[in-house]
Design a protein around this motif. Structure first.
Motif, PDB file in Angstrom:
ATOM      1  N   ASN A 109       0.828  -1.209   0.000  1.00 56.08           N
ATOM      2  CA  ASN A 109       0.000   0.000   0.000  1.00 56.08           C
ATOM      3  C   ASN A 109       0.863   1.259   0.000  1.00 56.08           C
ATOM      4  OD1 ASN A 109      -2.310  -1.555  -0.002  1.00 56.08           O
ATOM      5  ND2 ASN A 109      -2.528  -1.519   2.237  1.00 56.08           N
ATOM      6  N   GLN A 110       1.953   1.241   0.787  1.00 54.44           N
ATOM      7  CA  GLN A 110       2.840   2.406   0.817  1.00 54.44           C
ATOM      8  C   GLN A 110       3.482   2.625  -0.550  1.00 54.44           C
ATOM      9  OE1 GLN A 110       5.627   2.272   4.056  1.00 54.44           O
ATOM     10  NE2 GLN A 110       4.155   1.371   5.462  1.00 54.44           N
ATOM     11  N   PHE A 111       3.903   1.559  -1.183  1.00 48.22           N
ATOM     12  CA  PHE A 111       4.513   1.689  -2.496  1.00 48.22           C
ATOM     13  C   PHE A 111       3.517   2.229  -3.507  1.00 48.22           C
ATOM     14  CE2 PHE A 111       5.551  -0.153  -6.665  1.00 48.22           C
ATOM     15  CZ  PHE A 111       6.817   0.396  -6.851  1.00 48.22           C
ATOM     16  N   GLU A 112       2.276   1.803  -3.388  1.00 49.02           N
ATOM     17  CA  GLU A 112       1.242   2.274  -4.310  1.00 49.02           C
ATOM     18  C   GLU A 112       0.981   3.768  -4.125  1.00 49.02           C
ATOM     19  OE1 GLU A 112      -3.412   1.269  -5.475  1.00 49.02           O
ATOM     20  OE2 GLU A 112      -2.316   0.010  -4.029  1.00 49.02           O
ATOM     21  N   GLU A 113       0.979   4.218  -2.873  1.00 47.99           N
ATOM     22  CA  GLU A 113       0.781   5.649  -2.617  1.00 47.99           C
ATOM     23  C   GLU A 113       1.932   6.470  -3.188  1.00 47.99           C
ATOM     24  OE1 GLU A 113       0.110   6.538   1.425  1.00 47.99           O
ATOM     25  OE2 GLU A 113      -1.777   5.412   1.574  1.00 47.99           O
ATOM     26  N   ILE A 114       3.146   5.964  -3.043  1.00 44.72           N
ATOM     27  CA  ILE A 114       4.298   6.692  -3.581  1.00 44.72           C
ATOM     28  C   ILE A 114       4.212   6.790  -5.097  1.00 44.72           C
ATOM     29  CG2 ILE A 114       6.807   6.609  -3.856  1.00 44.72           C
ATOM     30  CD1 ILE A 114       6.962   5.345  -1.092  1.00 44.72           C
ATOM     31  N   VAL A 115       3.853   5.681  -5.743  1.00 38.50           N
ATOM     32  CA  VAL A 115       3.739   5.687  -7.208  1.00 38.50           C
ATOM     33  C   VAL A 115       2.649   6.650  -7.653  1.00 38.50           C
ATOM     34  CG1 VAL A 115       3.152   4.292  -9.221  1.00 38.50           C
ATOM     35  CG2 VAL A 115       4.672   3.367  -7.461  1.00 38.50           C
ATOM     36  N   ASN A 116       1.518   6.648  -6.944  1.00 35.08           N
ATOM     37  CA  ASN A 116       0.423   7.556  -7.303  1.00 35.08           C
ATOM     38  C   ASN A 116       0.823   9.015  -7.128  1.00 35.08           C
ATOM     39  OD1 ASN A 116      -1.258   5.400  -7.929  1.00 35.08           O
ATOM     40  ND2 ASN A 116      -2.145   5.298  -5.862  1.00 35.08           N
ATOM     41  N   GLU A 120       0.948  11.723 -10.056  1.00 29.98           N
ATOM     42  CA  GLU A 120       0.134  12.935  -9.932  1.00 29.98           C
ATOM     43  C   GLU A 120       0.986  14.183 -10.132  1.00 29.98           C
ATOM     44  OE1 GLU A 120      -3.385  15.099  -9.307  1.00 29.98           O
ATOM     45  OE2 GLU A 120      -3.016  12.972  -9.716  1.00 29.98           O
ATOM     46  N   ARG A 121       2.181  14.180  -9.561  1.00 30.35           N
ATOM     47  CA  ARG A 121       3.062  15.334  -9.742  1.00 30.35           C
ATOM     48  C   ARG A 121       3.497  15.468 -11.196  1.00 30.35           C
ATOM     49  NH1 ARG A 121       7.171  15.673  -4.489  1.00 30.35           N
ATOM     50  NH2 ARG A 121       5.559  15.590  -2.875  1.00 30.35           N
ATOM     51  N   GLN A 122       3.729  14.343 -11.852  1.00 31.13           N
ATOM     52  CA  GLN A 122       4.133  14.391 -13.248  1.00 31.13           C
ATOM     53  C   GLN A 122       3.014  14.933 -14.121  1.00 31.13           C
ATOM     54  OE1 GLN A 122       7.233  13.650 -14.086  1.00 31.13           O
ATOM     55  NE2 GLN A 122       6.916  14.130 -16.254  1.00 31.13           N
ATOM     56  N   ASN A 123       1.785  14.558 -13.826  1.00 33.85           N
ATOM     57  CA  ASN A 123       0.650  15.051 -14.613  1.00 33.85           C
ATOM     58  C   ASN A 123       0.411  16.539 -14.404  1.00 33.85           C
ATOM     59  OD1 ASN A 123       0.189  12.459 -15.602  1.00 33.85           O
ATOM     60  ND2 ASN A 123      -1.261  11.948 -13.950  1.00 33.85           N
ATOM     61  N   ARG A 124       0.752  17.055 -13.218  1.00 36.85           N
ATOM     62  CA  ARG A 124       0.489  18.465 -12.913  1.00 36.85           C
ATOM     63  C   ARG A 124       1.604  19.399 -13.398  1.00 36.85           C
ATOM     64  NH1 ARG A 124      -3.027  19.495  -8.014  1.00 36.85           N
ATOM     65  NH2 ARG A 124      -4.205  17.579  -7.664  1.00 36.85           N
ATOM     66  N   LYS A 125       2.696  18.859 -13.919  1.00 32.55           N
ATOM     67  CA  LYS A 125       3.809  19.708 -14.339  1.00 32.55           C
ATOM     68  C   LYS A 125       3.441  20.614 -15.499  1.00 32.55           C
ATOM     69  CE  LYS A 125       7.876  17.180 -12.765  1.00 32.55           C
ATOM     70  NZ  LYS A 125       9.149  16.513 -13.173  1.00 32.55           N
ATOM     71  N   GLN A 126       2.444  20.235 -16.307  1.00 38.24           N
ATOM     72  CA  GLN A 126       2.026  21.058 -17.440  1.00 38.24           C
ATOM     73  C   GLN A 126       0.910  22.030 -17.076  1.00 38.24           C
ATOM     74  OE1 GLN A 126       0.998  18.487 -20.692  1.00 38.24           O
ATOM     75  NE2 GLN A 126       2.991  17.453 -20.740  1.00 38.24           N
ATOM     76  N   LYS A 229      -0.340  16.801  -0.964  1.00 35.63           N
ATOM     77  CA  LYS A 229       0.799  16.528  -0.081  1.00 35.63           C
ATOM     78  C   LYS A 229       1.857  17.612  -0.203  1.00 35.63           C
ATOM     79  CE  LYS A 229       0.486  11.546   0.542  1.00 35.63           C
ATOM     80  NZ  LYS A 229       1.202  10.246   0.504  1.00 35.63           N
ATOM     81  N   GLN A 230       2.069  18.150  -1.384  1.00 36.47           N
ATOM     82  CA  GLN A 230       3.014  19.251  -1.548  1.00 36.47           C
ATOM     83  C   GLN A 230       2.533  20.501  -0.807  1.00 36.47           C
ATOM     84  OE1 GLN A 230       3.175  18.990  -5.964  1.00 36.47           O
ATOM     85  NE2 GLN A 230       5.413  19.027  -5.699  1.00 36.47           N
ATOM     86  N   ASN A 231       1.235  20.775  -0.889  1.00 36.97           N
ATOM     87  CA  ASN A 231       0.687  21.926  -0.166  1.00 36.97           C
ATOM     88  C   ASN A 231       0.794  21.741   1.343  1.00 36.97           C
ATOM     89  OD1 ASN A 231      -0.012  23.305  -2.531  1.00 36.97           O
ATOM     90  ND2 ASN A 231      -1.993  22.258  -2.662  1.00 36.97           N
ATOM     91  N   ALA A 232       0.563  20.500   1.825  1.00 33.28           N
ATOM     92  CA  ALA A 232       0.691  20.238   3.260  1.00 33.28           C
ATOM     93  C   ALA A 232       2.134  20.427   3.715  1.00 33.28           C
ATOM     94  CB  ALA A 232       0.200  18.828   3.575  1.00 33.28           C
ATOM     95  N   SER A 233       3.086  20.002   2.902  1.00 29.29           N
ATOM     96  CA  SER A 233       4.497  20.192   3.230  1.00 29.29           C
ATOM     97  C   SER A 233       4.857  21.668   3.260  1.00 29.29           C
ATOM     98  CB  SER A 233       5.366  19.453   2.216  1.00 29.29           C
ATOM     99  OG  SER A 233       6.730  19.687   2.447  1.00 29.29           O
ATOM    100  N   TYR A 234       4.301  22.436   2.324  1.00 27.12           N
ATOM    101  CA  TYR A 234       4.559  23.882   2.292  1.00 27.12           C
ATOM    102  C   TYR A 234       4.004  24.561   3.544  1.00 27.12           C
ATOM    103  CZ  TYR A 234       4.356  28.762   0.848  1.00 27.12           C
ATOM    104  OH  TYR A 234       4.485  30.124   0.801  1.00 27.12           O
ATOM    105  N   ARG A 235       2.791  24.181   3.960  1.00 29.16           N
ATOM    106  CA  ARG A 235       2.206  24.785   5.164  1.00 29.16           C
ATOM    107  C   ARG A 235       3.049  24.465   6.406  1.00 29.16           C
ATOM    108  NH1 ARG A 235      -2.696  23.346   2.495  1.00 29.16           N
ATOM    109  NH2 ARG A 235      -2.703  21.317   3.549  1.00 29.16           N
ATOM    110  N   GLN A 236       3.585  23.259   6.468  1.00 28.96           N
ATOM    111  CA  GLN A 236       4.423  22.888   7.605  1.00 28.96           C
ATOM    112  C   GLN A 236       5.709  23.719   7.631  1.00 28.96           C
ATOM    113  OE1 GLN A 236       5.484  18.750   7.622  1.00 28.96           O
ATOM    114  NE2 GLN A 236       6.503  18.849   9.612  1.00 28.96           N
TER     115      GLN A 236
END
Length: 732
Positions: A109-116, A120-126, A229-236
């Motif tokens: 499950n952890q590996f699947e979350e990392i892959v997702n 997701e980050r790759q899709n949002r780069k454009q 997750k990137q936004n949560a890291s930024y807020r922290q």
């Protein structure tokens, strides 16, 4: 057993008075040692604590003590390192146990979350996010097509303003979130813009600053499309930034490094850290030259705002209006006033290549002249501009015995890596033409060398342990030691090396002698100068009997600390430099950690003292305006006579010649009289020398003397004002 005396080398007879060394058990004559009979009795006692050793054993013991001290420091360092490793191991073990206890998810499950997350980050780069685009509340929520058309038109206008050459006809947009017509006052929903290439997104983000200068779009901001997750890291990280700022840290900001938000120091430019830079320079000892690049200064900031009066400043600020930018660039050289320096005329370089900032100084020493040049080459400089600049710089007027040192931010990492391109070839040719050698091998955080030091003299370049501001990850602070230049003492001669110390005067004797002195000798015929000389001669005769003298210290190395540097700060500075010397001598982590601790302590003490000093001046400005104006005058002005100047096409470095040049320049504002006749002997002489005073009574003089301040400070005549005030009736 050998009976030869260890000191004189003569064989000791059986009945000779001798003593045994407690170290090597050798024999010594008592006469050679220089002990008395009582001393010998003490050393021969059965229960004694005094040891007798020869000179050889004594020297060995001294070396043993130094070795023992080094062993003790290494033991402390080793124990500290073991404890730190144990603490780190316990911390990591506790973290792993906590993670295993809290996270019961399977590895799959952890590996699947990392892959997702990666996908997701790759899709949002454009994608590009635009904030602040107003919505149309009067349009019905059912008419989505009309709303989308209006939003798309607004987005196209924004993107065309940011990049006029970009093709935005095929973009796709989407409002994020649900529109609520009941709350028209809410912030407008952000718009996601889908582009064809991630490079296009980066170009739009890079040029988004042009929106701030447009009145209609200054509230519009552009951002990357980040995952939750990137936004949560930024807020922290933002929360951590707020905590560090509340604790007193300054010049901090959030920067994305390798896709992750990090807290970094804003070190480029001096405008936002003038007070910190000034305090850091003020605590330095034995620093002769300060070289800075990317100063971001402008004409509205004076030199004494960021450097003490100990330095003569030469700087070249970037012409922002000509370059069409709002900030950036600029180079600076601060030369200690114990060195003779003059500016080099390098203005022709700015006419040829205005994008490269450069400043030069010529230093005079006992043996030769040193040409010192600091430059900044921006990353966007073209090969053609760089070649033109080096060609023009190589034509600088250099004598045969001149020494050269050229340093600065070249922004050419390929040069030290040995790569061949147009930039490195041009720099190699320039280096060979002037017979220079590159001395800097200090790498930045990314293992590159952007700051280069070229010279034809022996110099040592290393990372500096004393930083003015926090280090830039791309440009670590450097310490350059030049051994060939010998500074000249520029102290102007002082005729009187002694002054009267009225704080320790015998005032009863002084006042009695002044009161009982017969001043009738002043009522004689003679010139004003002669009578004045007689008056001062009598005063000095009395002062010599009742007032002690002290010698004036003329040391050029005496530190002139700012007024907020209290005794605690000065002691901390001395301790810091003592520990730094020990670290340089033994190269141990123990002394370096102590040095780092006291270095941080000095910065905290200075910041707190400066803050309290400024608060005191601001709060007391109405009742003590003098302190405010003294602080302002100290920041804005300097009264030091230059050590090197030009006058009538002549270069002057002798103190007396400089003073004479000033006198000759201002001689046209007064008329020199050749009349040396006695005071008021004829009407003609009186007309030439007279000063018209309508009336001056004894009461006026007494009133003026009473208004003198009760201070021990003496004027040019060596008489303090409190003495004039106390002796007003005696002098009249």
């Amino acid at each position: 057993m050998n009976n030869i005396c260890l000191n004189c080398g003569i064989v000791c007879k059986a009945n000779a008075h001798t003593i045994t060394c407690d170290g090597c058990q050798g024999i010594l004559h008592i006469a050679c040692v220089g002990l008395s009979e009582n001393d010998v009795k003490i050393t021969r006692a059965k229960s004694r604590s005094i040891k007798v050793v020869c000179y050889t054993c004594n020297n060995n013991m001294a070396q043993y003590k130094d070795f023992k001290t080094l062993i003790s420091s290494l033991q402390i360092e080793f124990t500290t390192a073991i404890e730190k490793l144990k603490e780190d191991f316990d911390t990591q073990l506790a973290t792993l146990r906590s993670a295993l206890h809290e996270d019961q998810r399977s590895p799959s499950n952890q590996f699947e979350e990392i892959v997702n997350e990666v996908m997701e980050r790759q899709n949002r780069k454009q994608n590009l996010i635009i904030f602040g685009v107003e919505e149309q509340p009067q349009i019905s929520t059912n008419n989505n097509n009309q709303r989308s058309a209006i939003d798309k038109s607004a987005v196209e206008n924004i993107l065309q303003l940011v990049r006029p050459d970009a093709d935005v006809s095929g973009i796709k947009i989407q409002r994020l979130g649900r529109f609520s017509q009941q709350n028209p006052g809410n912030k407008p929903r952000p718009i996601r813009v889908i582009l064809n290439d991630e490079l296009e997104v980066q170009k739009f983000i890079r040029n988004a600053k042009v929106l701030k200068s447009n009145v209609n779009y200054n509230n519009i901001t552009l951002s990357f499309d980040r995952t939750p997750k990137q936004n949560a890291s930024y807020r922290q990280v933002k929360e951590q930034l707020g905590i560090r700022i509340s604790n007193g840290e300054t010049n901090l900001r959030i920067k994305y490094i390798n896709g992750s938000p990090k807290i970094v120091s804003n070190v480029r430019g001096l405008r936002s850290k003038i007070s910190n830079f000034y305090n850091s320079v003020s605590e330095l000892i034995n620093v002769d030259i300060i070289a800075l690049t990317e100063t971001w200064l402008a004409s509205d900031i004076s030199n004494t705002e960021f450097l003490p009066h100990d330095f003569v400043v030469y700087r070249k600020d970037r012409d922002l209006q000509a370059m069409g930018v709002s900030r950036g660039g600029g180079v600076l050289l601060g030369i200690n006033n114990t060195l003779k320096s003059s500016a080099l005329d390098l203005s022709y370089l700015g006419d040829i290549v205005p994008t490269i900032d450069v400043v030069g100084v010529k230093l005079l020493s006992v043996k030769q002249e040193l040409i010192l040049i600091v430059l900044y080459v921006p990353p966007q400089v073209s090969v053609h501009e760089f070649q033109l600049f080096l060609e023009a710089l190589s034509r600088i007027d250099i004598q045969e015995n001149n020494k050269i040192l050229i340093c600065g931010d070249f922004n050419i990492p390929d040069f030290t890596l040995g790569k061949i391109n147009q930039f490195t070839l041009s720099l190699n040719n320039f280096q060979s033409f002037l017979n220079l050698e590159q001395h800097n091998n200090v790498q930045n955080k990314y293992h590159h060398i952007l700051d280069l030091v070229f010279s034809n003299i022996e110099c040592k370049v290393e990372a500096s342990d004393f930083n003015f501001v926090d280090d830039d990850v791309h440009h670590p602070s450097l310490c350059i030691v030049i051994k060939s230049v010998i500074p000249l003492d520029q102290s102007f001669p002082i005729n009187n090396l002694e002054q009267y110390d009225f704080r320790k005067a015998n005032f009863p004797v002084l006042y009695d002698m002044l009161y009982s002195c017969n001043w009738d000798f002043l009522d004689t015929d003679g010139s004003v100068d002669e009578i004045c000389s007689l008056f001062y001669a009598k005063l000095h005769e009395i002062f010599d009997l009742a007032v002690p003298k002290f010698k004036i210290k003329l040391s050029t190395n005496r530190r002139q600390y700012p007024p907020w540097f209290n005794q605690e700060i000065r002691n901390a500075i001395r301790t810091k430099y003592s520990l730094h010397k020990l670290y340089k001598k033994y190269k141990t982590a123990h002394y370096y950690n102590l040095f780092k601790f006291h270095r941080s302590k000095c910065k905290v003490l200075i910041q707190n003292a400066y803050r309290m000093y400024m608060r005191k001046i601001e709060n007391n400005i109405s009742i003590d305006p003098k302190s405010f104006w003294m602080f302002l005058h100290n920041k804005k002005g300097s009264t030091r006579i230059p050590g090197l100047m030009r006058y009538d096409d002549r270069e002057l470095s002798c103190p007396q010649a400089i003073v004479n040049a000033f006198a000759h320049h201002f001689s046209n504002v007064y008329i020199k009289s050749d009349c040396l006749a006695p005071f008021c002997t004829t009407n003609e002489t009186a007309a030439q020398l007279s000063v018209t005073i309508t009336s001056l009574s004894e009461k006026d003089i007494l009133l003026a003397l009473k208004n003198c301040k009760n201070t021990f400070t003496s004027g040019p005549d060596g008489i303090p004002s409190f003495l004039l005030k106390d002796c007003a009736y005696i002098s009249l």
